[in-house]
Design an enzyme around this catalytic site. Structure first.
Site, short mmCIF file in Angstrom:
data_model
loop_
_atom_site.label_atom_id
_atom_site.label_comp_id
_atom_site.label_asym_id
_atom_site.label_seq_id
_atom_site.Cartn_x
_atom_site.Cartn_y
_atom_site.Cartn_z
N ASP A 77 -3.11 -40.98 15.91
CA ASP A 77 -3.46 -39.73 15.25
C ASP A 77 -2.21 -38.90 14.96
O ASP A 77 -2.08 -38.30 13.89
CB ASP A 77 -4.44 -38.91 16.08
CG ASP A 77 -4.80 -37.61 15.37
OD1 ASP A 77 -5.38 -37.69 14.28
OD2 ASP A 77 -4.47 -36.52 15.87
N LYS A 132 -9.27 -38.04 19.74
CA LYS A 132 -8.60 -37.22 20.78
C LYS A 132 -9.60 -36.76 21.85
O LYS A 132 -9.30 -36.77 23.03
CB LYS A 132 -7.92 -36.02 20.12
CG LYS A 132 -6.63 -36.41 19.41
CD LYS A 132 -6.00 -35.23 18.69
CE LYS A 132 -6.76 -34.83 17.48
NZ LYS A 132 -6.13 -34.00 16.50
N HIS A 177 -15.18 -28.66 21.23
CA HIS A 177 -14.10 -28.63 20.24
C HIS A 177 -14.56 -27.72 19.11
O HIS A 177 -15.69 -27.80 18.65
CB HIS A 177 -13.83 -30.04 19.68
CG HIS A 177 -12.81 -30.03 18.58
ND1 HIS A 177 -11.46 -30.00 18.83
CD2 HIS A 177 -12.94 -30.00 17.23
CE1 HIS A 177 -10.80 -29.96 17.69
NE2 HIS A 177 -11.67 -29.96 16.70
N1 URA Z 1 -8.13 -31.09 13.34
C1 URA Z 1 -7.73 -32.32 13.77
O1 URA Z 1 -7.48 -32.52 14.94
N2 URA Z 1 -7.63 -33.30 12.86
C2 URA Z 1 -7.91 -33.13 11.55
O2 URA Z 1 -7.81 -34.07 10.79
C3 URA Z 1 -8.31 -31.85 11.12
C4 URA Z 1 -8.43 -30.84 12.05
#
Ligand code: URA
Length: 451
Positions: free
Chosen positions: A161, A187, A82
């Site tokens: 989220d 995630k 990521h």
């Molecule tokens: N990217 C994400 O997925 N969540 C955040 O809070 C900030 C960047």
């Protein structure tokens, strides 16, 4: 539970228990807890922070708000990377295919552009027919058939989220390390991973501008991943200029393919290989008895902390390089694109090019990469608002890098844009590059490793 009382207790110095956090997240997703109370909690977290235990509990309950991938024991290890987001960062595209050729599988759930940073799904959308809205069963099927998949979060993955991020966006509570940690990690953990590497960027084009802030975020992400039983490491990488030469959507896919064909620019190749090495070594460590890693520690990328593992690092690097020299990773990428409905041979339109030339001689001292991201938005290659349609054909090709010496009249970049936005793009690009008489001091591309 009275959420306001919870926040008051926190102000008095007490921690919020995992149970209270679970009740809060569950109540918010079911609609029992209204937005205004969740906003109060988000603001309290933003102002006061959270302990590592609280951050892990928040991540865990957000993860539990939806479905997760549960892979069959004995399958190949699942890995992912990521990035906290940058300009020209197209690493996910070649890396997923390269890893899939190395006896691991990559169930990558990606996002769209956020602010000035580009999004992997937007880049992939420039491939005619490519679907980024696969359901969980479809993703499983592509993983089993090809070994890698890149798609968006389905509605049933981490609904907490989706709801909380939209609320944070309008309550100015996005830049909070515990909230970012829980958002990203919930995630990623929903993918059912064995190993995760985080590319935490710092600099003018990064979410975290300073090295210190990036390091704090990296430590929080790594600590949370490790607490949740996933081998997690992070690299701190420089985002003071675009990664690679291309910035946009179709042009970035073209550059990702160049990487897979062994023609990629050095900086992009270096970051791609370093992230891939982290994952292959993590998976190897996980399946062999090695001493426990320290939690959230930092170590040089080369040097004593990595010394004892240097043969594993070399062998992982060679394995990844071989996926390119043999053509296997290029072939795997084509297979993934076909499996997701795309046609890699169909023409990806790139808008007409014009050059921006330097109005003086000097050294390239600064590149405001965030401004470049804004320039892509001005050329409709990124979104001002959720749901804005994109023009995938626009973008830039950077012809200079930090530290380069340029002459007056020398081209600095190519701008790909239709006539109505080309002027705005050229102006912003010109303004984003600063020349000086003296050569600038340059830092390393890969600054540190958090493990
Ligand atoms: N990217 C994400 O997925 N969540 C955040 O809070 C900030 C960047």
């Amino acid at each position: 539970m009275n959420p306001v009382r919870t926040i008051t207790r926190k102000r008095d110095g007490g921690e919020i228990s995992a149970h209270e956090i679970g009740a809060f997240i569950g109540g918010y997703v079911s609609g029992e807890i209204p937005d205004y109370q969740m906003s109060a909690l988000a603001m309290a977290i933003y102002l006061r922070g959270m302990s590592a235990d609280e951050t892990a509990a928040l991540t865990d309950h957000m993860l539990a708000s939806g479905a997760t991938f549960d892979w069959t024991a004995g399958d190949l290890p699942k890995v992912d990377k990521h990035s906290t987001g940058g300009i020209g960062d197209k690493v996910s595209l070649p890396l997923a295919a390269m890893l899939a050729c190395c006896d691991v599988q990559v169930p990558m759930i990606s996002g769209r552009g956020l602010g000035s940073t580009g999004g992997t799904l937007d880049k992939l959308d420039s491939i005619p027919g490519f679907r980024t809205d696969l359901g969980m069963d479809e993703m499983r099927e592509v993983i089993h058939r090809v070994g890698c998949v890149i798609s968006g979060a389905t509605p049933d993955l981490v609904p907490a989220d989706r709801k909380l991020y939209a609320l944070r966006d309008v309550t100015a509570t996005v830049p909070s390390i515990p909230l970012i940690t829980a958002s990203i990690m919930s995630k990623k953990l929903a993918e059912g991973l064995d190993a995760l590497v985080l590319d935490v960027k710092f600099g003018s084009g990064a979410f975290m501008k300073s090295v210190d802030a990036a390091r704090m975020l990296a430590k929080s992400l790594v600590d949370t991943g490790q607490r949740m039983g996933v081998a997690t490491t992070a690299l701190l990488t420089d985002m003071n200029q675009p990664l690679g030469r291309m910035v946009g959507n179709a042009v970035e896919v073209n550059e990702a393919i160049a990487v897979l064909e062994g023609r990629g620019p050095d900086d992009l190749m270096e970051v791609t290989l370093a992230l891939g090495v982290e994952l292959l070594v993590s998976v190897e460590d996980d399946f062999s008895p090695t001493p426990a890693r320290g939690e959230g520690q930092a170590a040089p990328l080369q040097g004593p902390a990595r010394g004892e593992a240097s043969s594993a690092i070399d062998s992982a690097r060679q394995q990844l390089q071989k996926t390119i020299s043999s053509g296997a990773a290029r072939e795997r990428f084509s297979q993934m694109v076909s499996a997701q409905g795309g046609d890699l041979d169909a023409r990806r339109i790139v808008a007409p090019a014009s050059e921006v030339i330097s109005i003086r001689a000097g050294h390239v001292a600064e590149i405001d990469a965030e401004r470049l991201g804004e320039a892509v938005i001005a050329m409709r290659g990124g979104r001002r608002q959720l749901g804005d349609p994109l023009d995938y054909s626009t973008g830039f090709e950077m012809l200079v890098r930090l530290g380069d010496q340029v002459d007056m009249g020398q081209p600095l970049a190519r701008v790909f844009a239709p006539d109505d936005v080309a002027y705005a793009g050229r102006e912003k690009l010109q303004a984003s590059i600063c020349l000086s008489d003296e050569p600038p001091q340059l830092g390393p591309l890969l600054l540190d490793r958090i493990y």
